[in-house]
Each structure stands twice: as structure tokens, then as C-alpha cells.
Design a protein around this motif. Structure first.
Motif, mmCIF file in Angstrom:
data_model
loop_
_atom_site.group_PDB
_atom_site.id
_atom_site.type_symbol
_atom_site.label_atom_id
_atom_site.label_comp_id
_atom_site.label_asym_id
_atom_site.label_seq_id
_atom_site.Cartn_x
_atom_site.Cartn_y
_atom_site.Cartn_z
ATOM 1 N N HIS A 125 0.855 -1.202 0.000
ATOM 2 C CA HIS A 125 0.000 0.000 0.000
ATOM 3 C C HIS A 125 0.885 1.244 0.000
ATOM 4 N N ALA A 128 1.950 1.696 -3.524
ATOM 5 C CA ALA A 128 0.798 2.262 -4.244
ATOM 6 C C ALA A 128 0.739 3.783 -4.028
ATOM 7 N N GLU A 132 0.735 6.511 -6.872
ATOM 8 C CA GLU A 132 -0.341 7.506 -7.001
ATOM 9 C C GLU A 132 0.230 8.911 -7.056
ATOM 10 N N ASP A 164 -8.366 -3.121 -2.718
ATOM 11 C CA ASP A 164 -8.199 -1.671 -2.501
ATOM 12 C C ASP A 164 -7.654 -0.938 -3.719
ATOM 13 N N TYR A 165 -6.800 -1.604 -4.499
ATOM 14 C CA TYR A 165 -6.056 -0.834 -5.519
ATOM 15 C C TYR A 165 -6.207 -1.282 -6.958
ATOM 16 N N THR A 168 -7.245 1.220 -9.995
ATOM 17 C CA THR A 168 -7.491 2.538 -9.408
ATOM 18 C C THR A 168 -6.527 3.563 -10.018
#
Ligand SMILES: N[C@@H](CCSC[C@H]1O[C@@H](n2cnc3c(=O)[nH]cnc32)[C@H](O)[C@@H]1O)C(=O)O
Ligand SMILES: [Zn+2]
Length: 426
Positions: A125, A128, A132, A164-165, A168
Motif C-alpha cells: 500500500h 501504491a 499515485e 483496494d487498488y 485505481t
């Protein structure tokens, strides 16, 4: 609406030709290559004079946060390197270390013309987050060591990462499940991963057949090669990105073709760890998709895809004593178009209308780019990544005239260096 015009740039096209073109970008996509209508008014014009535009490089296998371990352990056997140096220090890495290691990797990748990377590590995460924030495109996976104490926890984290990702950040982030390797994930665990992959609709990223020792042990323990074992436990049914595939037999290659296993070939890492020479020419002629990867910065030791392009071409020529092996266009396609397939994308890897605007521009104003008989040849055999001038990802300029525009390089160098120093003192 953000509109960018690359004016009169030398563009590497899908058929391998290089021609002077205008490239019109609207939001995240290439909308036109060629004559641009005067009614289409760009917000920004980039002068393409003395620039070569290619699809951004796709690094199909790395461990981004391992930049923190660059130059920490070299000149060792894979198993000795992993078990005695890398895994003990990775166990001490904090979530912030993972973040800053990933940021250092992203900065390096953008500056060397990479627009997409496929990653396998822990605390994903945080990777990620780096993706992002930086505007990068990535396929992320939580590397799972399938034994106690963390096997079940790693699987739960993998599933959460997917939920979650996956798809995205305007689809810049995709997620796969990553059992680390057959020698760290026993069959029962791999079967659990397969069930989870099917339940989620996730693909699998795994290290396979990297060293001769791995293949021999696998045959001793399970009576078959790592590839055949993956068929038996169901991994090959899920859609697989297999890193390495150095020691694969003709039977393995037939299985890989049958199940459309895609390969991340890491020539630099394979040479540095002395893993061997992957039968790339044979796999390509069997119709297998092969991309290029750097592997982690602790076994390469950089994330420079143009270097891999150079290496793949030279390595297989000398291996086969055949200068026709892996010609310039094939090595560039492995780093772009084929890499896109390997990573699981159908809208990147080629400069083409309707595709995502992921573009790397080389500045050809240096000695290595003269004379200009053949720009593709200059790119593959003469240029280096310090000639990367501008990088566009998802229609956004992330590097301009060699300067990172979204992320702060000075801060990244400071934080990553400080954390790496603290880590080895822990
Ligand atoms: N140690 C992590 C999970 C593994 S992630 C992926 C792993 O692959 C390792 N790795 C890096 N390069 C290679 C390679 O070439 N072959 C096998 N493993 C590698 C890397 O050091 C990392 O430990 C945990 O906290 O559970
Ligand atoms: Zn790896």
C-alpha cells in the motif's frame, strides 16, 4: 481538458519505422499521430526538433523498494544472497523505508524513461502511495513467502491490496497475486493462492526457474520442473507473469505456450547473479510473450531499461554466436509493446491513436546520436538513458528537460539515503 502537442518529433511507430510526426495528446490518450487539424488547439506545445519519441519503457519485473539495498550485498550466489543478506535486512524494513525506497525507484525509473513497472514486495500500500503521487503506472503485488509465520497474513494482505487498488488511479494501478517462488511456497499454499486468484479474478506474478539449483531441487522434491508443478497446482490457469524462466526445457516451453505464460526476462540480473542464459530466442519463436525487467536494484544494480535493451541484444547474440539474434527492433519491442502484453495491458506499449499517452522523448543532441543513419540503431546500440529528456505518463508531463516535475528529487535522495543508513545500523 489538457491538450499537449508534440510537434515535428521523430516517432518510433508500431511497424518499427521512425518518421517525423505530430503527436496530439488529449487528457490521458494519444488522439492523433500525423497532421493535426487547426481547429484542435493545444494548451502546451513541445518542440520535437532533435527528439526521438518512443513508447515509455515497461519494466516487467522489479522490487522497487530494494533500491535501499543497492550496493549492500553483491557478488554472491542467489540463495546465499537472499538467505544471509537480503531477507534478514528486509525483515527490518519499516513501512516508511518501503515508501522512500519505492520513491527512489520511481524517480530513477522516470528519469531513465520507464513509464510502467511491475513490482513484487511487502507493504505494497506504501508503494501504491508512491505510484499515485508520482503519476507512474504500475502493476503491484505483495510477494508471499508461503510458510509460517507470515504465509496466511501475506495472502490476506495480497487480497486486500487487490480489493483496494486494482484498477485505481485512473487505471494506472493494477494488482496481481505474487507467491514468491516454488521454493518458498509449497504446493498446498500455491493451491490456496490459486483459489484466491480465481475468486478475485486476479492474475499471478511469480519467480520461476531462475537457477539450475531451483529446478533440480524441484524435480527431486516433486518429480517435475517448476513450470510443470505450476500446471499441476493450477497456477497456470490464472494467467501468469513468470519472472526469469532461465532454465526451461522444450516441454516447459510447450506448457508455457499452452497456458499463455508471459515472461519477464531480466538479462542484467541473470548475468550478475550468474543464474544463466534464458532461451529467449527459442521462447520468442514458440510465440511466447517476453518483456524485459531489471529485477531489484540489489541484483542489477540499477533500474535502467535502456541498459536491459542493450544487454538482451548483446547477450543472445554472443550466446548463439549469431549477430542476427535479437535484432534492435525486437529488443525495443520487448521493452515496450511485448512488455505491455506481459504486464497485462492492451492500451500501452505502442505510439498509436487511442492508446494511453505514455511517451519517452530522447534528446538527440549529443555525440552518440551522430551521424543519424538509423535512429532505432542509435537508440539500441549507442544511446544511454541520460539522454532521456521528457517523459509523459497518462497524458501528464512527469519529466521535463531532465527535471522531475511532480516529485521532489532532492527530498527523495535525502530521505532514501538517510533511511538506508539507519537500516543497516538497526
Ligand atoms: N520478504 C517479504 C516478501 C517477499 S517480496 C519479494 C522478495 O523477492 C526477493 N527477490 C529479489 N530478487 C529476487 C530474485 O532474483 N529471485 C528471487 N527472489 C528475489 C526480494 O528480496 C523479496 O524478498 C515479506 O516481508 O514477506
Ligand atoms: Zn525478482
Amino acid at each position: 481538458m489538457a491538450k499537449i502537442l508534440l510537434k515535428n518529433v521523430q516517432a518510433l511507430l508500431e511497424d518499427g519505422s521512425v518518421a517525423e510526426k505530430n503527436i496530439a495528446i488529449e487528457n490521458d490518450k494519444i488522439v492523433k499521430i500525423g497532421e493535426v487539424d487547426t481547429s484542435w488547439v493545444p494548451d502546451q506545445v513541445l518542440d520535437g526538433k532533435d527528439k526521438l519519441a518512443i513508447p515509455g519503457f515497461i519494466n516487467t519485473h522489479t522490487h522497487a523498494s530494494m533500491t535501499l539495498l543497492r550496493s549492500y550485498a553483491d557478488d554472491m550466489q542467489l540463495m546465499d544472497w537472499l538467505q544471509n543478506k537480503i531477507w534478514p535486512i528486509e525483515a527490518k524494513m519499516s513501512s516508511n523505508d518501503i515508501y522512500w525506497g519505492a520513491m527512489l525507484a520511481v524517480a530513477e525509473m522516470i528519469k531513465t524513461g520507464t513509464t510502467t513497472f511491475v513490482d513484487m514486495y511487502s507493504e505494497m500500500h506504501r508503494v501504491a502511495e508512491a505510484v499515485e503521487e508520482s503519476g507512474m503506472r504500475a502493476v503491484l503485488s505483495r510477494g508471499m513467502i508461503g510458510v509460517a509465520p507470515n504465509g496466511q497474513e501475506a495472502l490476506a494482505e495480497s487480497k486486500k491490496l487487490f480489493r483496494d487498488y486494482h484498477q485505481t488511479a485512473n487505471n494506472r494501478i493494477r494488482v496481481m497475486l505474487a507467491p514468491h517462488a516454488p521454493y518458498t511456497c509449497p504446493p498446498a499454499y500455491l493451491r490456496q493462492v490459486v483459489d484466491s486468484a480465481k475468486e478475485l479474478g486476479a492474475e499471478i506474478h511469480i519467480h520461476l526457474s531462475e537457477t539450475l539449483g531451483e529446478v533440480e531441487d524441484c524435480k527431486k522434491q516433486y518429480g517435475k520442473s517448476p513450470i510443470a508443478l505450476m500446471e499441476e497446482v493450477g497456477v497456470l490457469d490464472c494467467g501468469v507473469l513468470a519472472a526469469h524462466c532461465v532454465h526451461v526445457s522444450s516441454e516447459d516451453i510447450a506448457l508455457m505456450k499452452k497456458y499463455n505464460v508471459r515472461v519477464a526476462h531480466n538479462p542484467g540480473s541473470n548475468m550478475k547473479l550468474a543464474s544463466g542464459i534464458s532461451p529467449v530466442a527459442k521462447m520468442l519463436s514458440a510465440g511466447i510473450s517476453i518483456g524485459l525487467g531489471t529485477d531489484g536494484a540489489s541484483s542489477n544494480n540499477n533500474l535502467d531499461m535502456l541498459e536491459e535493451v542493450h544487454l538482451v541484444s548483446l547477450l543472445h547474440k554472443v550466446h548463439h554466436l549469431d549477430p542476427l539474434a535479437i535484432p534492435a527492433l525486437t529488443s525495443i519491442k520487448m521493452a515496450t509493446e511485448y512488455g505491455a502484453k506481459v504486464a497485462g495491458f492492451d492500451d500501452i506499449g505502442v505510439l498509436k491513436e487511442g492508446y494511453k499517452a505514455d511517451i519517452t522523448l530522447f534528446n538527440m543532441n549529443s555525440t552518440q546520436w551522430f551521424p543519424r543513419h538509423d535512429l532505432l540503431s542509435l537508440l539500441v546500440y549507442s544511446a544511454n538513458s541520460s539522454h532521456v529528456d521528457t517523459v509523459i505518463i497518462d497524458g501528464k508531463i512527469v519529466l521535463e528537460k531532465g527535471i522531475l516535475t511532480i516529485i521532489d528529487e532532492e527530498r527523495i535522495l535525502y530521505e532514501a539515503n538517510k533511511r538506508a543508513q539507519d537500516l543497516i545500523r538497526k
